[in-house]
Write a protein that holds these residues in place. Structure first.
Motif, mmCIF file in Angstrom:
data_model
loop_
_atom_site.group_PDB
_atom_site.id
_atom_site.type_symbol
_atom_site.label_atom_id
_atom_site.label_comp_id
_atom_site.label_asym_id
_atom_site.label_seq_id
_atom_site.Cartn_x
_atom_site.Cartn_y
_atom_site.Cartn_z
ATOM 1 N N GLU A 1 0.822 -1.209 0.000
ATOM 2 C CA GLU A 1 0.000 0.000 0.000
ATOM 3 C C GLU A 1 0.857 1.262 0.000
ATOM 4 O O GLU A 1 0.493 2.272 -0.606
ATOM 5 N N LYS A 2 2.008 1.206 0.693
ATOM 6 C CA LYS A 2 2.911 2.356 0.644
ATOM 7 C C LYS A 2 3.423 2.567 -0.776
ATOM 8 O O LYS A 2 3.518 3.700 -1.264
ATOM 9 N N LYS A 3 3.758 1.464 -1.437
ATOM 10 C CA LYS A 3 4.221 1.571 -2.820
ATOM 11 C C LYS A 3 3.108 2.106 -3.713
ATOM 12 O O LYS A 3 3.353 2.918 -4.604
ATOM 13 N N VAL A 4 1.869 1.675 -3.466
ATOM 14 C CA VAL A 4 0.729 2.175 -4.243
ATOM 15 C C VAL A 4 0.586 3.684 -4.052
ATOM 16 O O VAL A 4 0.390 4.435 -5.015
ATOM 17 N N THR A 5 0.694 4.146 -2.798
ATOM 18 C CA THR A 5 0.558 5.575 -2.513
ATOM 19 C C THR A 5 1.655 6.370 -3.188
ATOM 20 O O THR A 5 1.397 7.416 -3.812
ATOM 21 N N ARG A 6 2.894 5.881 -3.094
ATOM 22 C CA ARG A 6 4.009 6.600 -3.727
ATOM 23 C C ARG A 6 3.826 6.650 -5.242
ATOM 24 O O ARG A 6 4.077 7.674 -5.881
ATOM 25 N N PHE A 7 3.416 5.525 -5.814
ATOM 26 C CA PHE A 7 3.212 5.465 -7.262
ATOM 27 C C PHE A 7 2.116 6.450 -7.681
ATOM 28 O O PHE A 7 2.259 7.169 -8.677
ATOM 29 N N ALA A 8 1.018 6.496 -6.914
ATOM 30 C CA ALA A 8 -0.087 7.395 -7.247
ATOM 31 C C ALA A 8 0.344 8.855 -7.131
ATOM 32 O O ALA A 8 -0.044 9.693 -7.962
#
Length: 374
Positions: free
Chosen positions: A155-162
């Protein structure tokens, strides 16, 4: 603001449309510059436009992050996870065969009751499907007990990507939109063509929105550097708009926005594990930074600091006519030089990251959370 002495009180009245549409349209006095668009004077109603577009950018950011980039990255991570499980299943199958006595020259093929052959490939597919289904069931059960460590990292990676996706989307649009030329001829460049006024005020709204985001979301390690940058940027844009320096402001924005396209793109490739695209894009980012911020931008600073002394007369604050006050000239010079110093500090950090990458050291994202040790 200059040029508004004859505006009546009725023309200053605030309406809901002022939060979304440009105000104070006038006949254009510069038909050679964007002649196909209406022209506008500066107005206090522009503050309403900036406030409205600050809200619009906040809502658009949430929509693009939650509705476009985050779902895309979750699908990507899920696909990569299933592929990794499949590879692990194949590897486990190979290790099991090497350890089995049947692997020492014995035939592992057996005939079924219906005469069909059941060989290692069928067993491999069943093993792969079983591992994936078992893991998916574990993930489903863990949702009722809270996110697992792997899911939290995902989820952290998803947030950073977004976040990077939103930055990429914005800077591509506005870098393409903002190219102008000819800084001082015809100064103070009023009235302002509609596209220039919209570009400038919406950019100002975006940077106010960035200040809000910086202070309401999880604090990053470079919080104070970014906050200093955002305050300098909004101050410069507000002053330059009020005093007719929109062309030099547009040039600075275009020079800075090119790097801000490539860096989010490199990070997005990194989060997606699309090697070697992150390294290639990072090299392009570094080259663009050197050209735009360390070579071209100092020429803009030199023009503001020195050319204005020759081309524009000094005037007292509030007096009519073109020119610049001594205090305004000093403020522009100091703030633009401050941006140059910040760019140099960030360049040293970029070079350090590039050096670590070349020497094989782990590369750390300086914008990661303060408590994030991953």
């Amino acid at each position: 603001m200059p040029g508004h002495q004859n505006i009546t009180l009725e023309e200053w009245s605030l309406s809901p449309s002022n939060f979304f549409w440009l105000a104070n349209k006038v006949p254009s006095s510069n038909p050679s510059f964007f002649p196909q668009y209406p022209a506008y004077e500066r107005s206090w109603l522009d503050l309403a436009f900036v406030a409205g577009w600050t809200v619009i950018f906040s809502l658009l950011r949430e929509f693009m992050m939650r509705g476009v980039f985050a779902p895309f990255m979750r699908c990507w991570i899920h696909r990569e996870h299933r592929a990794r499980l499949a590879r692990n299943a194949v590897r486990a199958r190979g290790n099991k065969q090497e350890a089995s006595p049947l692997a020492n020259g014995h035939n592992t093929t057996a005939s079924g009751a219906n005469g069909h052959v059941v060989n290692g490939t069928g067993q491999e597919l069943r093993l792969r499907r079983g591992v994936i289904d078992h893991t998916s069931a574990q993930d489903f059960q863990s949702k009722s007990k809270g996110l697992t460590k792997r899911q939290k990292l995902g989820e952290k990676k998803v947030t950073r990507f977004a976040e990077q996706g939103w930055s990429l989307f914005y800077y591509i649009v506005y870098w393409s939109f903002g190219m102008l030329e000819n800084l001082w001829i015809g100064f103070p460049h009023t009235p302002i063509p509609g596209p220039v006024k919209f570009y400038y005020l919406s950019q100002l709204a975006f940077w106010f929105h960035q200040i809000i985001v910086l202070n309401v979301e999880e604090r990053r390690k470079d919080h104070y550097q970014m906050m200093t940058h955002h305050i300098i940027t909004t101050t410069l844009m507000t002053m330059s708009y009020a005093n007719g320096f929109t062309r030099v402001g547009c040039l600075v924005l275009v020079l800075f926005d090119l790097c801000d396209i490539l860096l989010p793109l490199a990070k997005m490739f990194k989060y997606m594990s699309l090697e070697p695209l992150p390294d290639i894009t990072f090299v392009l980012f570094l080259l663009s930074w050197l050209v735009t911020r360390q070579v071209l931008y100092p020429f803009v600073v030199r023009s503001v600091v020195f050319d204005t002394l020759v081309l524009l007369p000094f005037k007292e604050y509030g007096s009519p006519g073109p020119g610049i006050t001594r205090r305004g000239w000093a403020t522009y010079s100091i703030l633009l030089t401050g941006l140059a110093i910040l760019s140099l500090i960030w360049l040293l950090e970029i070079v350090r990251i590039a050096k670590d990458a070349v020497t094989g050291k782990p590369v750390e994202d300086t914008r990661s959370d303060e408590e994030d040790d991953d």
